[in-house]
Design an enzyme around this catalytic site. Structure first.
Site, short mmCIF file in Angstrom:
data_model
loop_
_atom_site.label_atom_id
_atom_site.label_comp_id
_atom_site.label_asym_id
_atom_site.label_seq_id
_atom_site.Cartn_x
_atom_site.Cartn_y
_atom_site.Cartn_z
N LEU A 82 0.83 -1.10 0.14
CA LEU A 82 0.04 -0.06 0.07
C LEU A 82 0.98 1.16 -0.16
CD1 LEU A 82 -2.72 -0.85 2.75
CD2 LEU A 82 -3.12 -0.87 0.32
N GLY A 83 1.80 1.14 0.48
CA GLY A 83 2.84 2.50 0.58
C GLY A 83 4.00 2.20 1.86
N PHE A 87 7.87 4.48 9.37
CA PHE A 87 8.09 3.61 10.18
C PHE A 87 8.18 2.15 9.52
CE2 PHE A 87 5.75 -0.09 12.54
CZ PHE A 87 5.98 0.22 13.70
N GLY A 88 7.94 2.14 8.14
CA GLY A 88 8.02 1.00 7.48
C GLY A 88 7.00 0.56 6.52
N PRO A 89 7.01 -0.48 5.66
CA PRO A 89 6.11 -0.74 4.66
C PRO A 89 4.57 -1.11 5.19
CG PRO A 89 7.69 -2.60 4.72
CD PRO A 89 8.27 -1.43 5.81
N VAL A 90 3.83 -0.86 4.39
CA VAL A 90 2.15 -1.06 4.90
C VAL A 90 1.69 -1.99 3.57
CG1 VAL A 90 0.14 -0.20 5.45
CG2 VAL A 90 2.30 1.14 5.83
N LYS A 111 1.08 -2.89 9.27
CA LYS A 111 2.17 -1.93 9.18
C LYS A 111 3.37 -2.56 9.76
CE LYS A 111 1.70 2.69 9.40
NZ LYS A 111 1.62 3.96 9.91
N ASP A 206 1.72 15.20 14.77
CA ASP A 206 2.41 14.61 13.28
C ASP A 206 0.83 15.13 12.42
OD1 ASP A 206 4.45 14.01 11.60
OD2 ASP A 206 4.14 12.05 11.90
N1 LIG Z 1 -5.01 1.83 7.64
C1 LIG Z 1 -4.81 1.94 6.47
N2 LIG Z 1 -5.57 1.82 5.30
C2 LIG Z 1 -5.24 1.89 3.86
N3 LIG Z 1 -3.93 2.43 3.60
C3 LIG Z 1 -3.08 2.74 4.55
C4 LIG Z 1 -3.33 2.41 6.15
N4 LIG Z 1 -2.30 2.99 6.85
C5 LIG Z 1 -1.43 3.28 5.98
N5 LIG Z 1 -1.98 3.14 4.58
C6 LIG Z 1 -1.02 3.48 3.45
O1 LIG Z 1 0.49 3.37 3.42
C7 LIG Z 1 0.85 4.52 3.54
C8 LIG Z 1 2.24 4.93 4.49
O2 LIG Z 1 1.52 5.13 5.47
P1 LIG Z 1 2.59 5.75 6.90
O3 LIG Z 1 1.70 6.10 7.88
O4 LIG Z 1 3.28 4.51 7.19
O5 LIG Z 1 3.44 6.56 6.08
P2 LIG Z 1 3.40 8.18 5.85
O6 LIG Z 1 2.27 8.62 6.46
O7 LIG Z 1 3.38 8.37 4.35
O8 LIG Z 1 4.64 8.85 6.15
P3 LIG Z 1 5.24 9.27 7.71
O9 LIG Z 1 6.07 8.07 8.11
O10 LIG Z 1 5.96 10.59 7.43
O11 LIG Z 1 3.96 9.37 8.67
C9 LIG Z 1 -0.06 5.69 3.26
O12 LIG Z 1 0.34 6.76 2.79
C10 LIG Z 1 -1.42 4.95 3.24
O13 LIG Z 1 -1.61 4.97 1.92
MG LIG Z 2 1.62 8.29 8.17
#
Ligand SMILES: Nc1ncnc2c1ncn2[C@@H]1O[C@H](COP(=O)(O)OP(=O)(O)OP(=O)(O)O)[C@@H](O)[C@H]1O
Ligand SMILES: [Mg+2]
Length: 428
Positions: A82-83, A87-90, A111, A206
């Site tokens: 997903l992204g 923190f790491g990959p989701v 995550k 944040d």
């Molecule tokens: N509960 C969720 N449902 C769907 N997609 C999600 C969910 N949580 C995270 N994601 C996807 O994963 C991506 C990465 O999320 P994450 O919160 O780890 O990093 P970020 O917000 O892009 O960066 P940062 O570490 O600076 O907060 C998000 O942009 C989102 O698209």
């Molecule tokens: Mg985030």
């Protein structure tokens, strides 16, 4: 309308010195309310899975094994990616109803802590402790966690429309209509209000577009509590911390002094509101120098109704309420005030946005009104036409085939592609 501003004399004169775990000296709080991270365990301990499940008993969090989460995500397959953030990959996964009694079948987002990354056990624990206890329709739901050896994972409800960042800024996404933008701003503000007005207040620290996740009907939910802090207590006026956050969103006085108040979140809210109005990122190094920092560029025009047209997102194609936009710009201006005491408190922000959502009379005629399907199972973006008087698409005037292609690309991007902030978004 009641506007609540803090007592000016109290802003930065904390009467009782207190440093948090970032600073060293810790004053343990006497409270029978929500547990704080310090009540659980020594944050540097890494063997607290048992500790946690006892402390958070009754919070309805599920503890998963790594093997279970591998099954759920098909071994963290790239198809389910997903992204990725700090923190790491989701990855997307699917829980079936046989996994745990009482846990319904549902899609989830898993995550995984990147063991080589900058975040670690402390951020994971903070997330579990805060989100395990805070429940609200505008906060993402944490379903459970995994703490096995050095592995740290978090399991959330799946948010079908990804983050506001992806919806607002990605090249192939269709433009969000005005009313949806205001709905998102209102929902996100309600999430912050819940945190700020809790019996034991929380400062989120944040607030940014990538941390606002969107449900199928564009309900906004705050995610990522890794930097959250318990707010000041008693006669304290601020919390002293190491400066952490994201460039372009953090309040100037917090960056300069490390003093954190609820008004720091209000500033960050103002930045996101400005992003919603302009369609521009808070920091974009690819723009001309004087336009790289969104707040610096836009602030002088926010309180000048005649200049507002210069900063409104061109992708809106003029399809917004002028009076609503003026009010939203004035609100952003207040939230972005240099002096924290001049910023409104979050309940004022919520009620102003509530009013703005009702300003639809002066949206130029000749547009379609869209309503959004609330079914999470809907595979398309789920926008439905409710008015057929006109032939012009509210999002753009391209052919239906082109629009459908954009929808598909948007969906594919949401589900599959690596997502990092393309411009700006650097961490402190
Ligand atoms: N509960 C969720 N449902 C769907 N997609 C999600 C969910 N949580 C995270 N994601 C996807 O994963 C991506 C990465 O999320 P994450 O919160 O780890 O990093 P970020 O917000 O892009 O960066 P940062 O570490 O600076 O907060 C998000 O942009 C989102 O698209
Ligand atoms: Mg985030």
């Amino acid at each position: 309308m009641v506007m609540c501003f803090e007592d000016p004399d109290n802003i930065y004169s904390s009467k009782k010195a207190k440093k948090d775990q970032d600073g060293g000296v810790i004053t343990k709080q006497k409270s029978f309310l929500r547990l704080s991270i310090l009540d659980i365990s020594n944050p540097s301990s890494t063997t607290l899975s048992e500790d946690l499940s006892i402390s958070l008993a009754g919070s309805d969090l599920h503890e998963f094994t790594l093997a279970e989460l591998k099954v759920i995500t098909q071994s963290f397959s790239s198809n389910n990616f997903l992204g990725e953030g700090g923190f790491g990959p989701v990855h997307k996964g699917f829980i079936d109803d046989r996994l745990r009694p009482g846990l319904k079948a549902q899609p989830v987002a898993v995550k995984l802590l990147d063991l080589d990354g900058l975040q670690g056990h402390r951020e994971w624990l903070t997330e579990v402790v805060f989100l395990g206890q805070l429940k609200h329709p505008n906060l993402v739901k944490l379903i459970g966690y995994c703490c096995e050896d050095e592995h740290r994972l978090l399991v959330y409800e799946f948010m079908p429309r990804g983050s506001l960042e992806s919806q607002l800024f990605r090249r192939y996404s269709v433009s969000l209509p005005w009313s949806t933008r205001m709905k998102i701003a209102h929902g996100a503000a309600k999430g912050l209000q819940f945190l700020h007005e809790a019996e034991k207040p929380v400062i989120y620290r944040d607030f940014k577009a990538s941390n606002i996740l969107l449900d199928s009907d564009y309900t906004a939910k705050l995610s990522d509590f890794g930097l959250a802090k318990d707010g000041p207590e008693g006669d304290e006026t601020h919390v002293s911390t190491r400066v952490m956050g994201t460039q372009g969103y953090a309040a100037p006085e917090y960056i300069m002094t490390g003093h954190l108040t609820a008004k720091s979140d209000v500033y960050s809210f103002g930045v996101v509101l400005l992003e919603l109005l302009t369609g521009r990122r808070s920091v974009n190094k690819k723009r001309a120098t004087r336009e790289q920092n969104l707040v610096d560029w836009a602030r002088p025009m926010l309180n000048e109704p005649r200049k507002l047209g210069r900063i409104m997102d061109p992708r809106l194609e003029g399809q917004f309420s002028e009076s609503g936009a003026r009010k939203a710009a004035a609100l952003a201006y207040q939230c972005l005030s240099y002096r924290p005491k001049n910023r409104p408190c979050i309940s004022t922000v919520v009620s102003i946005l509530q009013d703005i959502k009702a300003y639809n009379d002066d949206i130029p005629i000749g547009t379609f009104t869209y309503t959004v399907s609330s079914s999470p199972a809907t595979p398309s973006p789920g926008v439905r036409l409710t008015s057929l008087q006109n032939t012009r698409n509210h999002y753009n005037s391209r052919s239906p085939a082109h629009t459908a292609r954009n929808h598909r690309l948007n969906l594919r991007n949401q589900l599959n592609s690596p997502m990092r902030n393309e411009a700006g978004g650097e961490r402190y």
